[in-house]
Design a protein around this motif. Structure first.
Motif, PDB file in Angstrom:
ATOM      1  N   ASP A  67       0.811  -1.223   0.000  1.00 17.83           N
ATOM      2  CA  ASP A  67       0.000   0.000   0.000  1.00 17.83           C
ATOM      3  C   ASP A  67       0.845   1.274   0.000  1.00 17.83           C
ATOM      4  N   PRO A  68       1.880   1.368   0.839  1.00 21.60           N
ATOM      5  CA  PRO A  68       2.706   2.584   0.784  1.00 21.60           C
ATOM      6  C   PRO A  68       3.486   2.738  -0.524  1.00 21.60           C
ATOM      7  N   ILE A  69       3.703   1.646  -1.242  1.00 20.03           N
ATOM      8  CA  ILE A  69       4.462   1.704  -2.496  1.00 20.03           C
ATOM      9  C   ILE A  69       3.556   2.041  -3.676  1.00 20.03           C
ATOM     10  N   ALA A  70       2.424   1.346  -3.783  1.00 15.71           N
ATOM     11  CA  ALA A  70       1.578   1.429  -4.980  1.00 15.71           C
ATOM     12  C   ALA A  70       0.310   2.241  -4.788  1.00 15.71           C
ATOM     13  N   ARG A 112      -4.409   3.736   6.268  1.00 15.64           N
ATOM     14  CA  ARG A 112      -4.084   5.149   6.091  1.00 15.64           C
ATOM     15  C   ARG A 112      -4.476   5.965   7.318  1.00 15.64           C
ATOM     16  N   ARG A 113      -5.609   5.646   7.893  1.00 14.64           N
ATOM     17  CA  ARG A 113      -6.084   6.425   9.033  1.00 14.64           C
ATOM     18  C   ARG A 113      -5.217   6.221  10.266  1.00 14.64           C
ATOM     19  N   ALA A 132     -13.092  -5.117  -0.158  1.00 14.65           N
ATOM     20  CA  ALA A 132     -12.536  -5.295   1.184  1.00 14.65           C
ATOM     21  C   ALA A 132     -11.158  -4.661   1.291  1.00 14.65           C
ATOM     22  N   GLY A 133     -10.355  -4.799   0.218  1.00 15.93           N
ATOM     23  CA  GLY A 133      -9.027  -4.185   0.222  1.00 15.93           C
ATOM     24  C   GLY A 133      -9.086  -2.673   0.330  1.00 15.93           C
ATOM     25  N   LEU A 134     -10.087  -2.051  -0.272  1.00 15.91           N
ATOM     26  CA  LEU A 134     -10.239  -0.596  -0.142  1.00 15.91           C
ATOM     27  C   LEU A 134     -10.542  -0.206   1.306  1.00 15.91           C
ATOM     28  N   ILE A 135     -11.397  -0.992   1.957  1.00 13.71           N
ATOM     29  CA  ILE A 135     -11.704  -0.714   3.366  1.00 13.71           C
ATOM     30  C   ILE A 135     -10.478  -0.927   4.241  1.00 13.71           C
ATOM     31  N   PHE A 136      -9.786  -2.046   4.029  1.00 12.39           N
ATOM     32  CA  PHE A 136      -8.585  -2.315   4.815  1.00 12.39           C
ATOM     33  C   PHE A 136      -7.534  -1.222   4.591  1.00 12.39           C
TER      34      PHE A 136
END
Length: 210
Positions: free
Chosen positions: A133-136, A179-180, A170-174
């Motif tokens: 997530d932090p990379i892409a 991020r939060r 689900a990946g968008l929610i996770f």
């Protein structure tokens, strides 16, 4: 003095992101199925791959972040409360009881206590929320997370496109939870509550009369 031209930093970062996206898909959809491991072997293999992946791509899951624990425990409690409410309502309980048994050939305590938290939650959250997530970015990571489930859907006989759609959502929610909180702990706790509740609740429904 001649020499090779310096690499463009942007090209290096794009190449790294593409490699970081491709590696989990090749592993889970091509390499791991060909190993023909039982569930214990798959759990061990996924844990080893996720740990090595995070080292190669400098993952930072920040498991101990307080914000991750606070939000994650709240989200997990809400999910478990929803499962409890479903068990209390006869129509929902009957629907749960009719759910096909997908136990993977081990005892329920082993499944919920080892394979879900390690082979699924630790491995997937370390790979996707803790490293990729932090990379892409979250949208591409969520899509990659959806595509990660192609081989399991085929093995289970589930429809491929709906499986990708649901797991991408689900990946968008996770990803939003990561991020939060700046931590993979919040999505990991929610992920565990969803999967463990999904394993336990149908059995509880089948064990209750009416």
């Amino acid at each position: 003095m001649s020499g090779s031209p310096p690499q463009c930093p942007h090209a290096v970062s794009v190449g790294r992101a593409l490699l970081a996206v491709a590696a989990p898909l090749v592993w889970h959809n091509a390499v791991l199925p060909r190993l023909a491991l039982d569930i214990r072997g798959r759990t061990a293999a996924n844990v080893a791959f996720a740990t090595g992946y995070a080292r190669v791509f400098a993952g930072e899951p920040r498991w101990g972040a307080a914000a991750g624990w606070r939000l994650g425990l709240g989200a997990a409690a809400a999910v478990l409360a929803g499962y409890g409410a479903a068990l209390a309502l006869p129509p929902a309980r009957r629907a749960l009881a009719a759910t096909p048994d997908r136990s993977p050939g081990v005892s329920l305590p082993e499944w919920v206590g080892a394979h879900i938290p390690l082979g699924t939650v630790y491995s997937e959250e370390l790979i996707f929320r803790g490293t990729l997530d932090p990379i892409a970015g979250t949208p591409l990571t969520a899509l990659t997370f959806g595509l990660w489930h192609i081989a399991p859907a085929r093995a289970a006989g589930d429809p491929i496109l709906p499986t990708i759609a649901v797991t991408t959502a689900a990946g968008l929610i996770f990803g939003a939870l990561r991020r939060r909180t700046g931590s993979a702990t919040a999505p990991a706790l929610l992920h565990y509550a969803l999967n463990a509740g999904g394993a336990v609740t149908p059995r509880l429904a089948r064990s209750r009369p009416g």
